[in-house]
Scaffold this active site. Sequence first.
Site, PDB file in Angstrom:
ATOM      1  N   SER A 114     -29.513 -62.447  77.680  1.00  0.00           N
ATOM      2  CA  SER A 114     -29.265 -63.119  76.264  1.00  0.00           C
ATOM      3  C   SER A 114     -30.154 -62.328  75.122  1.00  0.00           C
ATOM      4  O   SER A 114     -30.396 -61.103  75.270  1.00  0.00           O
ATOM      5  CB  SER A 114     -30.258 -64.512  76.486  1.00  0.00           C
ATOM      6  OG  SER A 114     -29.931 -65.164  75.421  1.00  0.00           O
ATOM      7  N   ASN A 115     -30.164 -62.790  74.301  1.00  0.00           N
ATOM      8  CA  ASN A 115     -30.870 -62.160  72.951  1.00  0.00           C
ATOM      9  C   ASN A 115     -31.867 -63.086  72.418  1.00  0.00           C
ATOM     10  O   ASN A 115     -32.060 -64.520  72.772  1.00  0.00           O
ATOM     11  CB  ASN A 115     -29.919 -61.592  72.025  1.00  0.00           C
ATOM     12  CG  ASN A 115     -29.094 -62.966  71.388  1.00  0.00           C
ATOM     13  OD1 ASN A 115     -29.519 -63.749  70.976  1.00  0.00           O
ATOM     14  ND2 ASN A 115     -27.637 -62.879  71.667  1.00  0.00           N
ATOM     15  N   ARG A 116     -32.693 -62.718  71.370  1.00  0.00           N
ATOM     16  CA  ARG A 116     -33.798 -63.279  70.734  1.00  0.00           C
ATOM     17  C   ARG A 116     -33.549 -64.186  69.574  1.00  0.00           C
ATOM     18  O   ARG A 116     -34.350 -64.988  69.056  1.00  0.00           O
ATOM     19  CB  ARG A 116     -34.722 -62.195  69.954  1.00  0.00           C
ATOM     20  CG  ARG A 116     -35.295 -61.226  70.953  1.00  0.00           C
ATOM     21  CD  ARG A 116     -36.033 -60.218  70.215  1.00  0.00           C
ATOM     22  NE  ARG A 116     -36.525 -59.149  70.970  1.00  0.00           N
ATOM     23  CZ  ARG A 116     -37.658 -59.101  71.940  1.00  0.00           C
ATOM     24  NH1 ARG A 116     -38.364 -60.452  72.075  1.00  0.00           N
ATOM     25  NH2 ARG A 116     -37.799 -58.144  72.624  1.00  0.00           N
ATOM     26  N   SER A 117     -32.008 -64.615  69.428  1.00  0.00           N
ATOM     27  CA  SER A 117     -31.850 -65.715  68.513  1.00  0.00           C
ATOM     28  C   SER A 117     -32.390 -67.000  68.825  1.00  0.00           C
ATOM     29  O   SER A 117     -32.339 -67.412  70.112  1.00  0.00           O
ATOM     30  CB  SER A 117     -30.214 -65.796  68.442  1.00  0.00           C
ATOM     31  OG  SER A 117     -29.907 -67.007  67.579  1.00  0.00           O
ATOM     32  N   ALA A 156     -25.288 -65.693  67.868  1.00  0.00           N
ATOM     33  CA  ALA A 156     -25.475 -64.365  68.333  1.00  0.00           C
ATOM     34  C   ALA A 156     -24.922 -64.260  69.813  1.00  0.00           C
ATOM     35  O   ALA A 156     -25.614 -64.458  70.810  1.00  0.00           O
ATOM     36  CB  ALA A 156     -26.904 -63.980  68.259  1.00  0.00           C
TER      37      ALA A 156
END
Length: 417
Positions: free
Chosen positions: A220-223, A289
Site C-alpha cells: 500500500s502507500n501512505r495516503s 493514491a
Amino acid sequence: MQEKMFEKGMIPSLKSRHLVLGVTGSIAAYKACEVLRHFVKAGAEVQVVMTESARHFVGPLTLETLSGREVITELFPAHKTVKTRHVHLAEWADGLLICPATANIIAKAARGIADDFLSTLLLAARSPIWIAPAMDYQMAVNPAYLANVDILKNRGVQFIDFEQGELASGAVGPGRLASPESIFYRLTCGLVSSSSLRGQRILVTAGPTREALDPVRYLSNRSTGKMGAACAIAAEWRGAEVTLIAGPLGIDIPQTGSMKLISVESADEMKKAVLENWPSHNILVMAAAVADYRPRHISKQKIKKDQKPMLLELEKTDDILSTVKKQRSKGIVVGFALETEDGENRAQEKLKDKGLDFICLNNPMEPSSGFATDTNRIVFFDSQGNRESLPVMSKFEVAEFILNKIESRLREGTIHG
Ligand code: CTP
C-alpha cells in the site's frame, strides 16, 4: 487509530461566523466544552449562554476561558444596563445551537415559554436553530417529549440525533448526546453551505488502495484520504450529490450528510466502483493514491520466511483515469499528480495523456504537502494551458479552490453550449 477528520488543521474556516451556544443542565454539559473548542479553532465567534441548572454541571469560567467572551447566565443581571441583550444577540447570531438540550428547554422552546435568558433568546431568534438533546432513555421515549420535538421540527428547528450507548443512569439506549465532532459537522454544513453545486453529481475517490500478498499482508502507500475527503465534504456543502469511493482511510469521515460512501480495498475494486458510478455523475475528482502494481500471485496461505532473499513478482494495475474519458467523454475530470522530481512537466503530460480537464500537482517530499498532512501546496494546470502556483493551504482550502475551478468550467460549458 484513525484520526478524526476535524482535528488539528483539518478544519473548515468559520471566520466571521457568529454562533450562540446554549448550554442546559445535563450531565453531558461537559461535552459542550469540546464542541466549543471545535468552533473556536475554526475561527467562529461564539457567545455562550448557560441556564442556571447547567451551572451545576460545568462552571461558566471554563466556557468563558474557551470562548474568550463573558458567559451570559442571567436575564436581569444586576450590573448590566442593556436590557434588550436577547434581541441584540438574536440579531448578531448566524446560528443558535443548544447543546446539550434538556427535555425542559425543548418543552419551553416548543411552547414559547420565556422565563430565563436562553428561552427568551430562543423566542427572539431569527437565525437557524440546532438542538442536540441529551437525556435519559425513559425521557427520550416519553410521548410529551416526542410531541415537543415534532412541534419544533415542523417549525424548521434541526435536531442532531442522539447517539446510542451507555447513559449516565447505566441504561443503554437513545438519549446520549451526539459526538462533539458530528455536532460540529452538522452546524458547519449549515453555516457554510451554499447551493452553487446543486444539481451536480460528483464522484470523488480518496485514500490508498491495498494489494494483497497473502491473507495477512498487503502492499500500500501512505495516503490517508484527507485530500479526497475534504473535496467530498466541501462539495456536499455546496449542495452537490456526492459519492465517495474510498480505499482504507486513515481518518473518520463524519457520516451525517447525504454523502454516499463506497468502501473498496484494491485498485481493481476501485476501478470497478469508479466505472460503475461514473455514468451517473458529471464530475470526477480522482484524489485516490491508486497502487500502480499488485503482486502477480496472491498466496492463499501466509507466506513463510525462508533463508533465501524473497523476490516478489508484480504486475501493473489498470490506470483508472485513462479509462474514464474513454468510457464517457462528457463531464469534468480532475486528477492529481504526485511527483518528487520534474513535477511540472510530468503533471502536464499526465493531464494530456489521461484526458483530464484539471490536474493538481503536489510533492510529498515537501513537509507541508502530500500524504497525511493537513495542508497541501499545489500547482494547478488546466487543459487550456493555464498554470497557477498556490501557497500552502489547508486541504479544505485546496478543495474549495478546485471546486471554484469546476464551477467556472461548468459556467463556461453553459455559456459555450
Ligand atoms: N491513477 C489512476 N489509476 C491508477 C493510478 C493512478 O486513476 N492505477 C490516478 C490518480 O488517482 C491520480 C492520477 O492518476 O489522479 C495520477 O496519479 P500518480 O500516482 O501521480 O501517477 P501515475 O499515473 O500512477 O504515474 P507514476 O506513478 O508513474 O507517476
